[in-house]
Design a protein around this motif. Structure first.
Motif, short mmCIF file in Angstrom:
data_model
loop_
_atom_site.label_atom_id
_atom_site.label_comp_id
_atom_site.label_asym_id
_atom_site.label_seq_id
_atom_site.Cartn_x
_atom_site.Cartn_y
_atom_site.Cartn_z
N LYS A 30 0.81 -1.23 0.00
CA LYS A 30 0.00 0.00 0.00
C LYS A 30 0.84 1.28 0.00
N ALA A 31 2.00 1.22 -0.62
CA ALA A 31 2.87 2.39 -0.72
C ALA A 31 3.69 2.31 -2.01
N VAL A 32 4.14 3.45 -2.48
CA VAL A 32 4.97 3.51 -3.68
C VAL A 32 6.44 3.38 -3.30
N GLU A 33 7.12 2.41 -3.90
CA GLU A 33 8.56 2.24 -3.70
C GLU A 33 9.29 2.57 -5.00
N GLN A 34 10.47 3.08 -4.87
CA GLN A 34 11.30 3.43 -6.02
C GLN A 34 10.51 4.31 -7.01
N GLY A 35 9.85 5.31 -6.46
CA GLY A 35 9.09 6.24 -7.30
C GLY A 35 10.01 7.19 -8.04
N ILE A 36 9.70 7.42 -9.31
CA ILE A 36 10.52 8.28 -10.16
C ILE A 36 9.65 9.40 -10.76
N LEU A 37 10.16 10.62 -10.70
CA LEU A 37 9.55 11.75 -11.40
C LEU A 37 10.61 12.36 -12.30
N GLN A 38 10.31 12.45 -13.58
CA GLN A 38 11.25 13.02 -14.54
C GLN A 38 10.51 14.04 -15.40
N LEU A 39 11.00 15.29 -15.39
CA LEU A 39 10.43 16.37 -16.17
C LEU A 39 11.45 16.84 -17.19
N GLN A 40 11.00 17.12 -18.38
CA GLN A 40 11.91 17.47 -19.47
C GLN A 40 11.32 18.62 -20.28
N LEU A 41 12.14 19.61 -20.57
CA LEU A 41 11.72 20.76 -21.37
C LEU A 41 12.85 21.09 -22.35
N GLU A 42 12.53 21.11 -23.63
CA GLU A 42 13.53 21.42 -24.64
C GLU A 42 12.97 22.48 -25.59
N TYR A 43 13.82 23.43 -25.93
CA TYR A 43 13.40 24.53 -26.81
C TYR A 43 14.54 24.88 -27.76
N PHE A 44 14.19 25.17 -29.00
CA PHE A 44 15.20 25.72 -29.90
C PHE A 44 14.57 26.80 -30.77
N THR A 45 15.38 27.81 -31.05
CA THR A 45 14.93 29.00 -31.77
C THR A 45 14.84 28.73 -33.27
N PRO A 46 14.19 29.63 -33.99
CA PRO A 46 14.27 29.56 -35.45
C PRO A 46 15.70 29.88 -35.87
N LEU A 47 16.01 29.70 -37.13
CA LEU A 47 17.32 30.05 -37.65
C LEU A 47 17.43 31.57 -37.81
N PHE A 48 18.46 32.16 -37.21
CA PHE A 48 18.71 33.59 -37.37
C PHE A 48 19.86 33.78 -38.34
N SER A 49 19.70 34.72 -39.27
CA SER A 49 20.73 34.97 -40.29
C SER A 49 21.78 35.93 -39.76
N MET A 50 23.04 35.61 -40.04
CA MET A 50 24.19 36.47 -39.72
C MET A 50 25.06 36.51 -40.96
N GLY A 51 24.72 37.41 -41.88
CA GLY A 51 25.42 37.43 -43.16
C GLY A 51 25.05 36.21 -43.96
N ASN A 52 26.06 35.45 -44.37
CA ASN A 52 25.78 34.22 -45.12
C ASN A 52 25.80 32.99 -44.21
N GLN A 53 25.73 33.22 -42.89
CA GLN A 53 25.68 32.14 -41.93
C GLN A 53 24.37 32.20 -41.14
N ARG A 54 24.02 31.08 -40.53
CA ARG A 54 22.81 31.03 -39.72
C ARG A 54 23.14 30.46 -38.34
#
Length: 199
Positions: A30-54
């Motif tokens: 009647k109890a939780v053993e070896q309980g795991i909580l895992q939270l994940q957040l990932e973000y990436f921007t659009p491509l930004f131009s810097m001359g002929n590079q991004r």
């Protein structure tokens, strides 16, 4: 018991966001053993131009916590299998917060259809146990640079090479791995136990 929730979406002109939550454990007496909580957040921007590079910025935030774990079940500052050369033997936490920043510069360099991108990265990690913060010599897990190489005929994905320095262990690490571009968090797979040792 295990529950996985994941969602990925594009936020108009702001970039792409992926979030996931993994909750699991064993129901015993009647109890939780070896309980795991895992939270994940990932973000990436659009491509930004810097001359002929991004340029593109990646931000990754991960939290891992154990509840009612067995004696000796502790996590380290080791984050992922792709950073094998940056592993350290330090154990001591039941909670871990990890922040990863990566900047990728897409160069206009092309030779025989090979495309090259240069990257810089920094990772910070903080461990905590039931008594509070675990002593660490540094919150900076690793920092360094590397490159990615892609080719239309590469069937395995994009080749990535990283060289970094770890203030935690005061050594230099070197990794070679492949990026496939797939997200396991959005795929339905076989039921399994959430790993506590590594992310």
């Amino acid at each position: 018991l295990r529950l996985d929730i994941a969602q990925g979406r594009r936020i108009r002109q702001l970039g792409h966001l992926y979030s996931a939550a993994h909750i699991g454990g064993f129901w015993h007496n009647k109890a939780v053993e070896q309980g795991i909580l895992q939270l994940q957040l990932e973000y990436f921007t659009p491509l930004f131009s810097m001359g002929n590079q991004r340029i593109r910025q990646f931000i990754r935030l991960n939290y891992l916590a154990g509840h009612n774990m067995f004696t000796g079940e502790l996590i380290s500052t080791n984050i992922s299998k792709t950073s094998a050369s940056f592993l350290d033997p330090f154990l001591g936490g039941t909670q871990r917060l990890h922040l990863g920043l990566e900047t990728v510069l897409l160069t206009p360099v092309h030779f025989s259809d090979y495309r090259l991108a240069i990257l810089g990265f920094v990772e910070a990690v903080r461990l905590q146990d039931a008594h509070g913060k675990v002593r660490q010599s540094s919150f900076c897990k690793s920092l360094g640079m590397g490159f990615r190489c892609a080719h239309p005929r590469f069937s395995f994905g994009t080749l990535q090479v990283k060289v970094g320095y770890s203030p935690l262990t005061q050594n230099i690490g070197f990794t070679i791995n492949v990026i496939t571009g797939s997200s396991d968090g959005l795929d339905m797979g076989e039921a399994e136990v959430i790993p506590f040792k590594e992310y």
